[in-house]
Design a protein around this motif. Sequence first.
Motif, short mmCIF file in Angstrom:
data_model
loop_
_atom_site.label_atom_id
_atom_site.label_comp_id
_atom_site.label_asym_id
_atom_site.label_seq_id
_atom_site.Cartn_x
_atom_site.Cartn_y
_atom_site.Cartn_z
N THR A 84 0.85 -1.19 0.00
CA THR A 84 0.00 0.00 0.00
C THR A 84 0.88 1.23 0.00
O THR A 84 1.17 1.84 1.04
CB THR A 84 -0.95 -0.02 1.22
N ALA A 142 2.37 4.74 -2.59
CA ALA A 142 2.00 5.66 -3.67
C ALA A 142 2.23 4.99 -5.02
O ALA A 142 3.26 4.36 -5.26
CB ALA A 142 2.81 6.95 -3.55
N GLY A 143 1.25 5.12 -5.92
CA GLY A 143 1.33 4.54 -7.25
C GLY A 143 0.60 3.23 -7.39
O GLY A 143 0.18 2.86 -8.50
N GLU A 144 0.43 2.48 -6.28
CA GLU A 144 -0.40 1.28 -6.32
C GLU A 144 -1.87 1.70 -6.30
O GLU A 144 -2.20 2.85 -5.98
CB GLU A 144 -0.10 0.38 -5.12
N SER A 145 -2.75 0.76 -6.61
CA SER A 145 -4.18 1.07 -6.60
C SER A 145 -4.94 -0.01 -5.85
O SER A 145 -4.42 -1.11 -5.61
CB SER A 145 -4.72 1.16 -8.03
N SER A 148 -5.19 -3.21 -7.94
CA SER A 148 -3.99 -4.05 -7.96
C SER A 148 -3.87 -4.84 -6.65
O SER A 148 -3.48 -6.01 -6.65
CB SER A 148 -2.73 -3.22 -8.20
N ASN A 207 -9.11 1.76 -9.79
CA ASN A 207 -7.81 1.93 -10.45
C ASN A 207 -7.13 3.26 -10.14
O ASN A 207 -6.10 3.58 -10.74
CB ASN A 207 -7.98 1.79 -11.96
N PRO A 252 -4.66 5.53 -8.46
CA PRO A 252 -3.43 5.28 -7.71
C PRO A 252 -3.46 5.97 -6.33
O PRO A 252 -3.96 7.09 -6.20
CB PRO A 252 -2.33 5.89 -8.59
N LYS A 278 -1.85 8.05 -3.36
CA LYS A 278 -0.87 9.14 -3.40
C LYS A 278 -0.33 9.39 -2.00
O LYS A 278 -0.94 9.02 -0.99
CB LYS A 278 -1.48 10.41 -3.97
#
Length: 251
Positions: free
Chosen positions: A33, A35-38, A41, A84, A86, A88
Amino acid sequence: MAYTKIKTAREIEAMRRSGQILSDVLQALTAKTVAGESGASLDAYARKLVKEAGAKPTILGYQGFPASICISVNDAVVHGIPDNVPFKDGDIVSLDFCVTYDGMITDAARTVLVGTSHPEAHKLLVRQTDVALQAGIAELKGGVRVGDVANAIQKELDKANLGVVRDLVGHGVGHEMHEDPNIPNYGHAQSGPKLEAGMTIAIEPMATLGGYAVFVDTDGWTIRTRDGSLSAHFEDTVLVTPVGYEVLTRR
Protein backbone atom coordinates in the motif's frame (compact mmCIF):
# COMPACT_ATOMS: atom_id res chain seq x y z
CA MET A 1 -27.81 -12.64 12.23
CA ALA A 2 -27.46 -15.89 14.13
CA TYR A 3 -26.14 -15.70 17.65
CA THR A 4 -22.44 -16.54 17.96
CA LYS A 5 -22.15 -20.22 18.72
CA ILE A 6 -19.60 -21.79 21.02
CA LYS A 7 -17.05 -23.15 18.59
CA THR A 8 -15.84 -26.75 18.69
CA ALA A 9 -12.16 -27.67 18.90
CA ARG A 10 -12.17 -28.52 15.18
CA GLU A 11 -13.82 -25.23 14.28
CA ILE A 12 -11.36 -23.25 16.41
CA GLU A 13 -8.43 -24.98 14.73
CA ALA A 14 -9.88 -24.12 11.31
CA MET A 15 -10.26 -20.50 12.44
CA ARG A 16 -6.65 -20.45 13.62
CA ARG A 17 -5.55 -21.46 10.13
CA SER A 18 -7.99 -19.03 8.52
CA GLY A 19 -6.71 -16.25 10.79
CA GLN A 20 -3.07 -16.97 10.02
CA ILE A 21 -3.75 -16.86 6.27
CA LEU A 22 -5.67 -13.61 6.71
CA SER A 23 -2.92 -12.06 8.81
CA ASP A 24 -0.26 -13.05 6.26
CA VAL A 25 -2.28 -11.60 3.37
CA LEU A 26 -2.90 -8.32 5.19
CA GLN A 27 0.79 -8.04 6.05
CA ALA A 28 1.69 -8.47 2.38
CA LEU A 29 -0.99 -6.00 1.28
CA THR A 30 0.14 -3.44 3.85
CA ALA A 31 3.65 -3.55 2.41
CA LYS A 32 2.23 -2.89 -1.08
CA THR A 33 0.00 0.00 0.00
CA VAL A 34 2.29 2.67 -1.37
CA ALA A 35 2.00 5.66 -3.67
CA GLY A 36 1.33 4.54 -7.25
CA GLU A 37 -0.40 1.28 -6.32
CA SER A 38 -4.18 1.07 -6.60
CA GLY A 39 -7.02 -0.69 -4.86
CA ALA A 40 -7.60 -2.83 -7.95
CA SER A 41 -3.99 -4.05 -7.96
CA LEU A 42 -4.21 -4.93 -4.26
CA ASP A 43 -7.47 -6.76 -4.84
CA ALA A 44 -5.86 -8.92 -7.54
CA TYR A 45 -2.87 -9.60 -5.27
CA ALA A 46 -5.16 -10.58 -2.38
CA ARG A 47 -7.05 -13.06 -4.58
CA LYS A 48 -3.77 -14.61 -5.71
CA LEU A 49 -2.38 -14.98 -2.20
CA VAL A 50 -5.50 -16.45 -0.62
CA LYS A 51 -5.92 -18.94 -3.47
CA GLU A 52 -2.31 -20.08 -3.10
CA ALA A 53 -3.00 -20.64 0.62
CA GLY A 54 -5.91 -22.95 -0.14
CA ALA A 55 -8.57 -20.58 1.20
CA LYS A 56 -11.30 -18.33 -0.20
CA PRO A 57 -11.90 -14.56 -0.05
CA THR A 58 -15.19 -14.44 1.88
CA ILE A 59 -16.19 -10.95 0.77
CA LEU A 60 -16.08 -11.71 -2.97
CA GLY A 61 -19.70 -11.82 -4.17
CA TYR A 62 -21.10 -11.33 -0.65
CA GLN A 63 -24.52 -9.73 -1.24
CA GLY A 64 -23.15 -8.74 -4.64
CA PHE A 65 -19.89 -7.09 -3.50
CA PRO A 66 -17.68 -7.02 -6.63
CA ALA A 67 -14.22 -7.47 -5.08
CA SER A 68 -12.35 -9.72 -2.67
CA ILE A 69 -11.37 -6.94 -0.26
CA CYS A 70 -12.81 -3.65 1.00
CA ILE A 71 -10.38 -0.78 0.45
CA SER A 72 -11.48 2.53 1.95
CA VAL A 73 -9.49 5.71 1.32
CA ASN A 74 -9.42 8.92 3.40
CA ASP A 75 -13.04 9.85 4.26
CA ALA A 76 -14.29 6.34 3.40
CA VAL A 77 -14.78 4.46 6.67
CA VAL A 78 -15.55 0.94 5.40
CA HIS A 79 -16.84 -1.09 2.43
CA GLY A 80 -14.90 0.82 -0.21
CA ILE A 81 -14.78 -0.86 -3.64
CA PRO A 82 -11.22 -1.19 -5.00
CA ASP A 83 -10.63 0.94 -8.10
CA ASN A 84 -7.81 1.93 -10.45
CA VAL A 85 -7.08 5.31 -8.85
CA PRO A 86 -3.43 5.28 -7.71
CA PHE A 87 -2.76 5.92 -4.02
CA LYS A 88 -0.87 9.14 -3.40
CA ASP A 89 1.43 10.37 -0.69
CA GLY A 90 -0.69 11.48 2.26
CA ASP A 91 -3.59 9.06 1.72
CA ILE A 92 -5.03 7.01 4.59
CA VAL A 93 -6.04 3.55 3.36
CA SER A 94 -8.06 0.93 5.23
CA LEU A 95 -7.75 -2.72 4.17
CA ASP A 96 -10.62 -4.96 5.36
CA PHE A 97 -10.40 -8.65 4.41
CA CYS A 98 -12.13 -11.91 5.33
CA VAL A 99 -10.90 -15.46 4.76
CA THR A 100 -12.87 -18.72 4.66
CA TYR A 101 -10.89 -21.89 5.42
CA ASP A 102 -12.50 -25.29 5.98
CA GLY A 103 -15.87 -23.56 6.28
CA MET A 104 -14.80 -21.12 9.01
CA ILE A 105 -14.43 -17.35 8.61
CA THR A 106 -12.10 -14.77 10.13
CA ASP A 107 -12.23 -10.99 9.64
CA ALA A 108 -9.55 -8.31 10.13
CA ALA A 109 -8.61 -4.79 9.03
CA ARG A 110 -5.56 -2.56 9.05
CA THR A 111 -5.13 1.14 8.23
CA VAL A 112 -2.04 2.35 6.39
CA LEU A 113 -0.54 5.83 6.13
CA VAL A 114 0.70 6.14 2.54
CA GLY A 115 4.03 7.91 2.13
CA THR A 116 5.52 10.42 4.54
CA SER A 117 3.38 13.57 4.15
CA HIS A 118 1.24 13.08 7.24
CA PRO A 119 0.65 15.68 9.96
CA GLU A 120 0.62 14.49 13.55
CA ALA A 121 -3.18 14.47 13.57
CA HIS A 122 -3.21 11.73 10.90
CA LYS A 123 -0.66 9.69 12.79
CA LEU A 124 -2.63 10.09 16.02
CA LEU A 125 -5.85 8.98 14.31
CA VAL A 126 -4.31 5.76 13.06
CA ARG A 127 -2.25 5.05 16.16
CA GLN A 128 -5.05 5.66 18.65
CA THR A 129 -7.61 3.62 16.68
CA ASP A 130 -5.23 0.67 16.90
CA VAL A 131 -4.69 1.35 20.61
CA ALA A 132 -8.47 1.31 21.08
CA LEU A 133 -8.65 -2.10 19.41
CA GLN A 134 -6.02 -3.46 21.78
CA ALA A 135 -7.87 -1.99 24.77
CA GLY A 136 -11.09 -3.70 23.72
CA ILE A 137 -9.35 -7.02 23.22
CA ALA A 138 -7.68 -6.76 26.64
CA GLU A 139 -11.11 -6.81 28.32
CA LEU A 140 -12.01 -10.22 26.93
CA LYS A 141 -12.56 -13.33 29.01
CA GLY A 142 -15.46 -15.67 29.62
CA GLY A 143 -18.32 -13.83 31.33
CA VAL A 144 -17.31 -10.29 30.37
CA ARG A 145 -20.10 -8.09 29.08
CA VAL A 146 -20.12 -6.46 25.66
CA GLY A 147 -20.39 -3.05 27.33
CA ASP A 148 -17.02 -3.57 29.04
CA VAL A 149 -15.35 -4.06 25.66
CA ALA A 150 -17.22 -1.14 24.10
CA ASN A 151 -16.43 1.20 26.99
CA ALA A 152 -12.71 0.36 26.88
CA ILE A 153 -12.64 1.21 23.16
CA GLN A 154 -14.51 4.47 23.65
CA LYS A 155 -12.21 5.63 26.45
CA GLU A 156 -9.15 5.35 24.21
CA LEU A 157 -10.80 7.15 21.30
CA ASP A 158 -12.14 9.87 23.60
CA LYS A 159 -8.63 10.46 24.95
CA ALA A 160 -7.60 11.67 21.49
CA ASN A 161 -10.86 13.57 20.87
CA LEU A 162 -11.66 11.34 17.91
CA GLY A 163 -15.11 10.82 16.45
CA VAL A 164 -16.42 7.38 17.43
CA VAL A 165 -18.43 5.93 14.55
CA ARG A 166 -21.72 4.73 16.06
CA ASP A 167 -23.63 3.26 13.13
CA LEU A 168 -21.05 0.51 12.51
CA VAL A 169 -20.07 -2.16 15.02
CA GLY A 170 -17.99 -5.25 15.64
CA HIS A 171 -19.73 -8.61 15.67
CA GLY A 172 -19.57 -12.32 16.14
CA VAL A 173 -17.86 -14.25 13.36
CA GLY A 174 -17.07 -17.84 12.42
CA HIS A 175 -19.83 -19.81 10.76
CA GLU A 176 -21.01 -16.60 9.11
CA MET A 177 -19.27 -13.31 8.37
CA HIS A 178 -21.63 -11.46 10.70
CA GLU A 179 -23.11 -13.14 13.76
CA ASP A 180 -24.62 -11.75 16.94
CA PRO A 181 -23.85 -10.18 19.29
CA ASN A 182 -22.99 -6.72 18.01
CA ILE A 183 -19.90 -5.18 19.62
CA PRO A 184 -20.29 -1.36 19.58
CA ASN A 185 -17.32 0.96 19.92
CA TYR A 186 -18.98 3.04 22.62
CA GLY A 187 -21.11 2.21 25.63
CA HIS A 188 -21.37 1.65 29.37
CA ALA A 189 -19.37 -0.88 31.34
CA GLN A 190 -21.28 -3.76 32.94
CA SER A 191 -23.98 -3.62 30.27
CA GLY A 192 -25.04 -5.78 27.37
CA PRO A 193 -24.91 -9.54 26.83
CA LYS A 194 -22.18 -11.72 28.29
CA LEU A 195 -19.49 -13.22 26.10
CA GLU A 196 -18.82 -16.89 26.79
CA ALA A 197 -15.61 -18.90 26.44
CA GLY A 198 -15.52 -20.50 23.00
CA MET A 199 -17.14 -17.57 21.22
CA THR A 200 -15.25 -15.90 18.38
CA ILE A 201 -15.81 -12.19 17.79
CA ALA A 202 -14.50 -9.44 15.52
CA ILE A 203 -13.69 -6.24 17.37
CA GLU A 204 -13.33 -3.24 15.02
CA PRO A 205 -13.06 0.36 16.18
CA MET A 206 -13.68 2.97 13.50
CA ALA A 207 -12.74 6.55 14.28
CA THR A 208 -12.65 9.93 12.54
CA LEU A 209 -10.95 13.29 12.86
CA GLY A 210 -14.40 14.88 12.93
CA GLY A 211 -17.91 13.79 13.81
CA TYR A 212 -19.38 10.31 14.03
CA ALA A 213 -22.12 10.66 11.36
CA VAL A 214 -21.72 8.56 8.20
CA PHE A 215 -23.62 7.95 4.96
CA VAL A 216 -23.66 5.40 2.12
CA ASP A 217 -22.16 6.72 -1.12
CA THR A 218 -23.88 6.45 -4.51
CA ASP A 219 -22.10 3.18 -5.30
CA GLY A 220 -24.35 1.56 -2.71
CA TRP A 221 -21.40 0.21 -0.69
CA THR A 222 -18.85 2.78 0.44
CA ILE A 223 -19.65 4.31 3.83
CA ARG A 224 -18.14 7.79 4.23
CA THR A 225 -17.94 10.37 6.99
CA ARG A 226 -20.76 12.89 6.71
CA ASP A 227 -18.42 15.84 7.32
CA GLY A 228 -15.67 14.59 4.98
CA SER A 229 -13.22 14.00 7.82
CA LEU A 230 -10.53 11.33 7.59
CA SER A 231 -11.16 7.90 9.08
CA ALA A 232 -9.22 4.88 10.41
CA HIS A 233 -10.30 1.28 10.99
CA PHE A 234 -8.61 -1.63 12.76
CA GLU A 235 -10.05 -5.09 13.37
CA ASP A 236 -9.07 -8.52 14.69
CA THR A 237 -10.90 -11.81 15.14
CA VAL A 238 -10.52 -13.04 18.71
CA LEU A 239 -11.37 -16.26 20.53
CA VAL A 240 -12.81 -15.73 24.02
CA THR A 241 -11.24 -18.12 26.57
CA PRO A 242 -12.21 -18.82 30.20
CA VAL A 243 -9.48 -16.50 31.52
CA GLY A 244 -8.70 -14.25 28.59
CA TYR A 245 -8.45 -14.37 24.82
CA GLU A 246 -6.53 -15.58 21.77
CA VAL A 247 -6.13 -13.24 18.80
CA LEU A 248 -6.69 -15.43 15.74
CA THR A 249 -5.55 -12.76 13.27
CA ARG A 250 -2.42 -11.80 15.19
CA ARG A 251 0.17 -9.65 13.47
